[in-house]
Each structure stands twice: as structure tokens, then as C-alpha cells.
Write a protein that holds these residues in place. Sequence first.
Motif, PDB file in Angstrom:
ATOM      1  N   THR A 300      19.143  15.876 -16.549  1.00 61.50           N
ATOM      2  CA  THR A 300      19.265  16.718 -15.363  1.00 61.50           C
ATOM      3  C   THR A 300      17.938  16.732 -14.625  1.00 61.50           C
ATOM      4  O   THR A 300      16.899  16.347 -15.174  1.00 61.50           O
ATOM      5  N   LEU A 301      17.968  17.199 -13.381  1.00 59.51           N
ATOM      6  CA  LEU A 301      16.727  17.335 -12.622  1.00 59.51           C
ATOM      7  C   LEU A 301      15.775  18.302 -13.317  1.00 59.51           C
ATOM      8  O   LEU A 301      14.556  18.109 -13.282  1.00 59.51           O
ATOM      9  N   GLU A 302      16.332  19.329 -13.966  1.00 58.16           N
ATOM     10  CA  GLU A 302      15.496  20.300 -14.677  1.00 58.16           C
ATOM     11  C   GLU A 302      14.740  19.632 -15.815  1.00 58.16           C
ATOM     12  O   GLU A 302      13.537  19.863 -16.015  1.00 58.16           O
ATOM     13  N   LYS A 303      15.433  18.801 -16.585  1.00 57.84           N
ATOM     14  CA  LYS A 303      14.780  18.121 -17.712  1.00 57.84           C
ATOM     15  C   LYS A 303      13.719  17.142 -17.232  1.00 57.84           C
ATOM     16  O   LYS A 303      12.632  17.042 -17.822  1.00 57.84           O
ATOM     17  N   LEU A 304      14.029  16.408 -16.186  1.00 58.94           N
ATOM     18  CA  LEU A 304      13.040  15.466 -15.645  1.00 58.94           C
ATOM     19  C   LEU A 304      11.837  16.222 -15.076  1.00 58.94           C
ATOM     20  O   LEU A 304      10.694  15.767 -15.200  1.00 58.94           O
ATOM     21  N   SER A 311       8.514  19.043  -9.179  1.00 61.62           N
ATOM     22  CA  SER A 311       9.597  19.983  -8.915  1.00 61.62           C
ATOM     23  C   SER A 311      10.940  19.255  -8.863  1.00 61.62           C
ATOM     24  O   SER A 311      10.997  18.047  -8.579  1.00 61.62           O
ATOM     25  N   ARG A 312      12.016  19.996  -9.110  1.00 59.84           N
ATOM     26  CA  ARG A 312      13.347  19.394  -9.054  1.00 59.84           C
ATOM     27  C   ARG A 312      13.641  18.833  -7.665  1.00 59.84           C
ATOM     28  O   ARG A 312      14.217  17.745  -7.530  1.00 59.84           O
ATOM     29  N   GLU A 313      13.244  19.583  -6.640  1.00 59.98           N
ATOM     30  CA  GLU A 313      13.496  19.156  -5.266  1.00 59.98           C
ATOM     31  C   GLU A 313      12.755  17.856  -4.940  1.00 59.98           C
ATOM     32  O   GLU A 313      13.304  16.945  -4.299  1.00 59.98           O
ATOM     33  N   HIS A 314      11.503  17.765  -5.391  1.00 58.93           N
ATOM     34  CA  HIS A 314      10.703  16.570  -5.135  1.00 58.93           C
ATOM     35  C   HIS A 314      11.322  15.355  -5.835  1.00 58.93           C
ATOM     36  O   HIS A 314      11.431  14.275  -5.227  1.00 58.93           O
ATOM     37  N   ILE A 315      11.729  15.521  -7.095  1.00 61.34           N
ATOM     38  CA  ILE A 315      12.332  14.411  -7.839  1.00 61.34           C
ATOM     39  C   ILE A 315      13.627  13.973  -7.169  1.00 61.34           C
ATOM     40  O   ILE A 315      13.882  12.776  -7.003  1.00 61.34           O
TER      41      ILE A 315
END
Length: 392
Positions: A300-304, A311-315
Amino acid sequence: MKALIVDDEYNVRYVIRQLGQWEKNGITDLLEARNGEEAKRIIQKEKPEIIFTDVKMPGMSGIEMIEWLDSISYPGKVIFITGFDDYSFMRKAIKHNSFDYLLKPIEAEPFNYTLAEAVKSWANEELDRKYKEDGVYDDVKRLRLNQIVTEACIGEFFDPAEFASALPTADEFDLTLISFYQMHHSAPYIQLLAEELEHQEWGNAFELQNDHSLCLVITVKGVWLSVEEWISQKFDIPVRLVNGTSLKSMEGLPISYNVLQKELEDQNFRAIHRLNDLDNACRMRNIVHYVDTYYMEELTLEKLSSRFFLSREHISRKFKQETGMTLSKYMMKLRIDQAKSRLRESDESILSISLMLGYQDEKYFSKLFKKVMGLTPFEYRNHVKKQQTEGF
């Protein structure tokens, strides 16, 4: 391996020779001495690993001999053979590190049991000595501690006493979870921190074996601010910290660790040093490579975000720029490509392929596959087989 029999009576030495299972226990040389003085000369020259000795002998007695052996830190195992069941004698023998004692008349079974145990004890200690000489001992000990802590954190059985031996005595401890940037080598930093904590008697730090980017720090309650100041000065890489959990008993470690891990996943951390100095493009390539490797797991974006310090948004934004797809679509493409390969090249069941790719529901997987390929997995496999047959 050598054994030495020390007794002023020939008959006793003869009986011991006949009783002992020497070859079975790895004894290749069996030496004899008639008294302590003669034994001393043999010990200095031959260095036997196992010594059986009488207590009362002319000249140097057995007690005097073991006092001498203790004074030079002799590593061999000394077993007394005596006709005296005397507590004051036993106290002296224990004080000077005798391995055991046997009462006369000597019987074969207890004699050979003691011989085997003495050989085993010497071999174990010799291995420890070799590790220490080679500089391996501390590494092996550290690895074992990391394994124990990891087992505890994931809820497996562990020995609290073995774990506690790595910590200073305290009524209560503070727990801190340190997260390292995914592409950094965290081990040298964790070792440096562990050595400082042990030196100051503040606690210890452990590298988790199931995730080498995580370090669990256990410190005596009330010293964490000093530890954090040390980390700020000594670490030249960014880390994230989650703390605030206390521990009064080692049995409570699994629950306390889960609390810290959940806080990290929810982005409730503090940072020491920032990641701005690292090249952004390089980090995104690292993330794509990570997804290419672990796409069959639940990413998930959270795990990455937790692993790569972005940040999740940046990824989410940069990942789409890098690959042309969102994370979920990219992972789905990798999984479908893998499924096509398995369907073509193996006879695995659709359910087995579905589970391997991380889909617990076979119907959902088939529906997803058809949406992308226009065919169900079953239809795709039959179509491929038909093409192969026509090709022949």
C-alpha cells in the motif's frame, strides 16, 4: 583429546583404565601420574583436557593440584575420585572449579556418564573460546539476541530470562521503534547504538530479522532523552522514531511492539535528520524496484511511505510519473503477467495461482483476469494449448 589419571595406587589407575569408554568419548591419549607433582609436569607438557585425580596423595595432594590449576586458569575438566564424602572437601573442590567428583569404589556407569559430560562441557567451552579468539563470539551472541527479540515481537515462543540477560536490571523499561530508510544499511548504526547503550548501562538495541529496516530499542525508564540526543549527534542518516510505550515485564513485549508498529504505519512518528539531501529520482527507482520484487504481497502507499520516508501523496504522484500507472494498476499488471506465464508453462490449478498472486478469492481473480485479457484464466489456458497444438 587427552585424559590424565592421577592416583598413587597402581590398582586404582588400572581399574580406571579398564572402566573408561575412552574411544567412544574421543580420548586418544591416556596418561598416568602417581602423585600431584608428577601430574603437574605432565599437565605442563601434554595439556590434557580431562583429569581424574585422587584427593590424598604423597607430596602434592589433589586439592593442592586443583588450586594450582585454578590459579593458572587451566581450561581442562578435573574430576575427583575419593573415598571421603566430606562436605569441607567438596566446598574446596567447588571453589576451585572442579567439574565433579566420584566416590570409591568406582562403578562403570556413573564413571562413564561423568566422563561423557566432562568431554561435552570442555568441547562447548572450547567452541566459545575459539569464537572469542576469532572475534566471532560477539557476532554470534548479537545474532542470537536479535533472533530472540524478533521471535518475541511476532508472537512466537521466547525465553524472557534469556532476553532479560541482555538488559540492565530495572523495574521498568521504555520501548522505541526506529525506522531506517529502506536503501540504507542499518546494521552498522544499530550495532553502534547497541554498544553505546550497553556501555552506558542504558539498555540495548536489536535489529529485527524479519525487517532489517526496523530496530527495537529497550532502555531503562527515564533515559530516552539522553539516548535521542546521542542518536542526533552520531547518526548521519535520517531515521523515524516511535516511542511512548513502557514495559514492566518481558512477557508483555509482543503487545507493546504491536502498538509501536501500528503507530509507525499510521505515520505517527518523529524524524531525526531529513531526507532532502537524497536524490528524489533515485528514491523513486528504488520504490519501483521494490514493487517489482514484492508485488505479490499486500503493498500500500502507507507501507511504501514508511519504508521510503516519503509522503503517500508524493509517492502516488511520482509513481505514476515514473511508470505511467497508479500503484494499484501497476501491481495488477505485474500479477496478470505472472498469471499468464503460470497458465502457459504449468499445470497449476487456478486456485493455486490465485493464492500465489495474493488473491484469496478465486472468483475475484478470474473476474479481474477476464477484465484485462478478455478471457477467463481457464479459457486463456485452453486457448494457449490450442495454439501450441496447431503450431505442431
